[in-house]
Motif scaffolding. Structure first.
Motif, PDB file in Angstrom:
ATOM      1  N   VAL A  55       0.840  -1.209   0.000  1.00  0.00           N
ATOM      2  CA  VAL A  55       0.000   0.000   0.000  1.00  0.00           C
ATOM      3  C   VAL A  55       0.871   1.254   0.000  1.00  0.00           C
ATOM      4  O   VAL A  55       0.618   2.222  -0.726  1.00  0.00           O
ATOM      5  N   GLY A  56       1.935   1.236   0.811  1.00  0.00           N
ATOM      6  CA  GLY A  56       2.844   2.386   0.847  1.00  0.00           C
ATOM      7  C   GLY A  56       3.505   2.641  -0.492  1.00  0.00           C
ATOM      8  O   GLY A  56       3.637   3.790  -0.934  1.00  0.00           O
ATOM      9  N   ALA A  57       3.923   1.556  -1.153  1.00  0.00           N
ATOM     10  CA  ALA A  57       4.563   1.702  -2.463  1.00  0.00           C
ATOM     11  C   ALA A  57       3.591   2.289  -3.483  1.00  0.00           C
ATOM     12  O   ALA A  57       3.958   3.141  -4.306  1.00  0.00           O
ATOM     13  N   ILE A  58       2.334   1.810  -3.401  1.00  0.00           N
ATOM     14  CA  ILE A  58       1.327   2.342  -4.336  1.00  0.00           C
ATOM     15  C   ILE A  58       1.083   3.826  -4.085  1.00  0.00           C
ATOM     16  O   ILE A  58       0.971   4.629  -5.020  1.00  0.00           O
ATOM     17  N   LEU A  59       1.021   4.207  -2.814  1.00  0.00           N
ATOM     18  CA  LEU A  59       0.811   5.622  -2.484  1.00  0.00           C
ATOM     19  C   LEU A  59       1.975   6.488  -2.974  1.00  0.00           C
ATOM     20  O   LEU A  59       1.769   7.602  -3.475  1.00  0.00           O
ATOM     21  N   VAL A  60       3.197   5.982  -2.809  1.00  0.00           N
ATOM     22  CA  VAL A  60       4.365   6.729  -3.300  1.00  0.00           C
ATOM     23  C   VAL A  60       4.303   6.879  -4.816  1.00  0.00           C
ATOM     24  O   VAL A  60       4.564   7.952  -5.369  1.00  0.00           O
ATOM     25  N   TYR A  61       3.925   5.798  -5.495  1.00  0.00           N
ATOM     26  CA  TYR A  61       3.803   5.841  -6.955  1.00  0.00           C
ATOM     27  C   TYR A  61       2.753   6.863  -7.393  1.00  0.00           C
ATOM     28  O   TYR A  61       2.978   7.659  -8.315  1.00  0.00           O
ATOM     29  N   ILE A  62       1.607   6.829  -6.703  1.00  0.00           N
ATOM     30  CA  ILE A  62       0.535   7.772  -7.050  1.00  0.00           C
ATOM     31  C   ILE A  62       0.975   9.211  -6.808  1.00  0.00           C
ATOM     32  O   ILE A  62       0.705  10.116  -7.608  1.00  0.00           O
ATOM     33  N   SER A  63       1.692   9.448  -5.698  1.00  0.00           N
ATOM     34  CA  SER A  63       2.142  10.815  -5.392  1.00  0.00           C
ATOM     35  C   SER A  63       3.167  11.300  -6.412  1.00  0.00           C
ATOM     36  O   SER A  63       3.129  12.461  -6.840  1.00  0.00           O
ATOM     37  N   PHE A  64       4.089  10.404  -6.823  1.00  0.00           N
ATOM     38  CA  PHE A  64       5.066  10.782  -7.847  1.00  0.00           C
ATOM     39  C   PHE A  64       4.376  11.113  -9.170  1.00  0.00           C
ATOM     40  O   PHE A  64       4.725  12.078  -9.857  1.00  0.00           O
TER      41      PHE A  64
END
Length: 259
Positions: A55-64
């Motif tokens: 979930v954290g990785a997905i959130l980082v991807y979405i923010s980038f």
């Protein structure tokens, strides 16, 4: 955040919560009995950690991805502002050049006799009359007036080309082109036929005087005058050509604005 990303994140959160609830209850089957697997907290942490990291990785991807999109929007805004500033600068500099053309035309000074001084339109009218006057060599020695006149005509001709090529707002370009058109009619356009005819007649007079003559100091003045008038004729023809091209473009721009 897009709707698809929101649904995915919601599903992952539900999975995390559901796994905790599922694993913290008594096992429905011995296969799911984790009581011998160590403390229940460690078990749940070990199971949910990969999900949380995902979930954290997905959130980082979405923010980038959102940051990249925001940067592109900002770049487009900056490019648009630069383009607007460039067009405004082109318009302002062209207006200043037009004002300079007007000033140079109004400052044209033709001196005839001791006290007769003509400026602007009157100087051009006097110049035309002197060109057409037979047996009058007064105009031959007006080198300073020739140079000022040639510079004025050439500058206006260059301004017409400049308006056609430079990037400007459509309304500004039409407005500027109409101002140039009005100035052309006020200055040289009004005398176009008279001036062209006078130059041709004077060139014919000079050619006749120079034909079969012995070159002396006076003939050198005639040769200089002939070359100057020939140059002026070419510059003036360029001005007229550029004016007709600008006039056609004005009509084209106005039609585009209507559509």
């Amino acid at each position: 955040m897009s709707k698809r990303h929101l649904l995915l994140l919601t599903g992952l959160v539900i999975c995390c919560i559901g796994s905790v609830l599922f694993l913290s209850k008594p096992a429905l089957h011995p296969f799911f009995d984790l009581s011998n697997s160590g403390p229940i907290g460690d078990t749940i942490g070990g199971i949910t950690a990969p999900i949380i990291n995902l979930v954290g990785a997905i959130l980082v991807y979405i923010s980038f991805k959102a940051q990249i999109a925001a940067n592109k929007v900002q770049e487009r805004a900056i490019d648009g502002e630069r383009n607007r500033n460039r067009q405004q600068q082109n318009f302002s500099s062209s207006l200043k050049l037009l004002e300079l053309c007007r000033k140079e035309f109004d400052d044209l000074t033709y001196k005839s006799g001791k006290n007769q001084i003509e400026t602007g339109q009157d100087s051009l009218r006097q110049y035309i009359n002197k060109l057409k006057t037979p047996n009058s060599d007064e105009v031959i020695h007006k080198t300073a007036y020739h140079l000022s006149l040639y510079a004025s005509v050439n500058k206006l001709s260059m301004l017409m080309k400049r308006v056609s090529k430079l990037e400007m707002f459509k309304d500004d370009k039409i407005y500027l082109a109409l101002l140039i058109q009005d100035f052309y009619y006020y200055s040289y356009g009004h005398y176009y036929g008279y001036l062209a005819d006078a130059v041709e007649k004077r060139l014919a007079m000079l050619e006749k005087k120079l034909k079969n003559s012995v070159v002396d100091v006076k003939d050198l003045d005639y040769l200089t005058a002939e070359s100057q008038l020939t140059l002026f004729r070419n510059i003036f023809l360029d001005l007229v050509t550029n004016f007709h091209e600008l006039d056609s473009q004005i009509q084209e721009w106005q039609n585009e604005r209507k559509n």
